[in-house]
Enzyme design. Structure first.
Site, PDB file in Angstrom:
ATOM      1  N   SER A  89       0.969  -1.133  -0.163  1.00 56.60           N
ATOM      2  CA  SER A  89       0.115  -0.081   0.029  1.00 56.60           C
ATOM      3  C   SER A  89       0.866   1.315  -0.069  1.00 56.60           C
ATOM      4  O   SER A  89       0.276   2.400  -0.627  1.00 56.60           O
ATOM      5  CB  SER A  89      -0.901   0.099   1.207  1.00 56.60           C
ATOM      6  OG  SER A  89      -1.771  -1.176   1.052  1.00 56.60           O
ATOM      7  N   THR A  90       2.017   1.259   0.749  1.00 55.78           N
ATOM      8  CA  THR A  90       3.003   2.354   0.707  1.00 55.78           C
ATOM      9  C   THR A  90       3.989   2.025   0.260  1.00 55.78           C
ATOM     10  O   THR A  90       4.549   1.151   0.143  1.00 55.78           O
ATOM     11  CB  THR A  90       2.854   2.970   2.149  1.00 55.78           C
ATOM     12  OG1 THR A  90       3.548   2.090   2.807  1.00 55.78           O
ATOM     13  CG2 THR A  90       1.439   3.233   2.519  1.00 55.78           C
TER      14      THR A  90
END
Length: 194
Positions: free
Chosen positions: A9-10
């Protein structure tokens, strides 16, 4: 051909992405698409992977939540794959993999997806409760305002003659945030005719 898809996600989750790629390559994936983006955002690598797959190929992922955020989105992807004659394999289950080319695999995939979505919803509820408690105790600080922290950089770029769009892209904030920073500094973007 087995084609892998890895996602975190990051950008801070480098180790997680590397672990997924390692597992996918160990599972025999000849090609691995990877990206670091939220499941809510645009996922160009997933789009490329899905368009690359041909009948007889298999898409391989490490966990269900790497492919889709909820059961509906997962179902849409799996239905599209199966219509095209493409299988889906999930490595999440230790030595056993989940292969959705058969009816049993599709049933299990839907069950696991429902559990994953349920677990995510529970986590979000606990997070909301924790934030509410921290606010009552006046311990909640929230996320640092990114745009305010970058206002000085935006103003400096504006003074160097950069446009609002160029500044927004260079600094990584929205155009509206750039305009607010300029307004707070008493600066104004020249009109297009100047």
């Amino acid at each position: 051909m087995q084609v892998g898809y890895a996602r975190t996600s990051t950008e801070e989750q480098v180790a997680g992405l590397e672990a997924q790629v390692r597992d996918l390559e160990a599972a025999g994936c000849e090609r691995v698409y990877r990206e670091q983006v939220s499941a809510l955002g645009e996922r160009p690598e997933l789009k490329d992977a899905l368009s690359f797959l041909r009948s007889g190929d298999t898409l391989v992922i490490t966990k269900i939540d790497r492919l889709a955020r909820n059961t509906r989105a997962l179902g849409d992807i799996v239905d599209d794959l199966h219509k095209r004659g493409v299988g889906l394999k999930v490595l999440q289950f230790g030595k056993e993999t989940l292969d959705t080319t058969g009816a049993y695999g599709r049933l299990m995939l839907n069950m696991f997806a429902a559990f994953a979505e349920f677990e995510r919803d529970l986590m979000k509820e606990r997070q909301k409760e924790g934030i509410a408690k921290a606010k009552v105790e006046q311990k909640y600080k929230g996320r640092k305002p990114t745009a305010r922290a970058k206002a000085g950089e935006a103003i400096e770029l504006f003074r160097q003659g950069r446009s609002v769009s160029e500044i927004a892209k260079a600094v990584g904030i929205g155009r509206g945030s750039v305009y607010r920073a300029l307004e707070a500094a008493g600066l104004k973007e020249p009109s297009p005719s100047q």
